[in-house]
Design a protein around this motif. Sequence first.
Motif, PDB file in Angstrom:
ATOM      1  N   THR A  37       0.812  -1.220   0.000  1.00  0.00           N
ATOM      2  CA  THR A  37       0.000   0.000   0.000  1.00  0.00           C
ATOM      3  C   THR A  37       0.847   1.274   0.000  1.00  0.00           C
ATOM      4  O   THR A  37       1.225   1.769  -1.069  1.00  0.00           O
ATOM      5  CB  THR A  37      -0.970  -0.027   1.198  1.00  0.00           C
ATOM      6  OG1 THR A  37      -0.248  -0.387   2.385  1.00  0.00           O
ATOM      7  CG2 THR A  37      -2.085  -1.034   0.964  1.00  0.00           C
ATOM      8  N   THR A  87      -3.663  -2.215  -4.937  1.00  0.00           N
ATOM      9  CA  THR A  87      -3.818  -1.442  -3.711  1.00  0.00           C
ATOM     10  C   THR A  87      -2.881  -0.238  -3.635  1.00  0.00           C
ATOM     11  O   THR A  87      -3.277   0.815  -3.132  1.00  0.00           O
ATOM     12  CB  THR A  87      -3.637  -2.361  -2.483  1.00  0.00           C
ATOM     13  OG1 THR A  87      -2.831  -3.498  -2.821  1.00  0.00           O
ATOM     14  CG2 THR A  87      -4.960  -2.891  -2.004  1.00  0.00           C
ATOM     15  N   MET A 123      -8.758  -1.035   1.262  1.00  0.00           N
ATOM     16  CA  MET A 123      -8.108  -2.291   0.872  1.00  0.00           C
ATOM     17  C   MET A 123      -9.142  -3.354   0.527  1.00  0.00           C
ATOM     18  O   MET A 123      -9.037  -4.033  -0.505  1.00  0.00           O
ATOM     19  CB  MET A 123      -7.207  -2.798   1.994  1.00  0.00           C
ATOM     20  CG  MET A 123      -5.936  -2.013   2.202  1.00  0.00           C
ATOM     21  SD  MET A 123      -4.816  -2.809   3.385  1.00  0.00           S
ATOM     22  CE  MET A 123      -4.173  -4.158   2.370  1.00  0.00           C
TER      23      MET A 123
END
Length: 210
Positions: free
Chosen positions: A129, A164, A195
Amino acid sequence: MAANQRIVFIGDSITQAGRFEDSEQIGYGYVRYIKDYFAINQPEELPFIVNKGINGNRIPDLEKRWEVDVLSLQPDLVSISIGINDVWRQLDRLELEQVTPAIFKGIYDRLLAQVKMHTEASIFLMEPTIIEESIEAKGNILLKDYVAVIHELAEKYGATIVPTHQVFTEYLQKENHQVLTTDGVHMNTAGNMLMAQTWLKTYKKCKVGK
């Protein structure tokens, strides 16, 4: 989707998210949101979800437990979220032996080869991420090479990318964007929602198990 499909989520603390404190061993992060989505929307075909996230893991740590935590479970789908700590340790633990993009690729390649050899699982590769909620942060710049490795391996092994990193960086450029993490890395409820939403959109697009 086939009834009782087994989905294994494996990764670091972002995946773990309190699973050891949860009676169901699912935790309170994005994996919980995904499980609850299935429970509400398709209870008649509820997949069996296993959370194998462990705090602090880097790709070498996954390799040490791959047989027990993935291959032995014979998943129908394995979802892998790794890479944050491989980069973060380069910023906060310089004394450690570091995981370069080349090392990351070599180990990840071996893990995916084993999944293909020993299971029939579909593979979801989640992009790492963010490290700090600024796309110009050093951690996010370093992450780019690891994201590129994941895309290269997805193509090699016919795996599906869960974008993501892309979704998080795009979100951070929106006006009035909300805070997504508690410390620049670990998700708050909004981050976990983003997410989970990204994962579920990918899942529905692929129609896994249909």
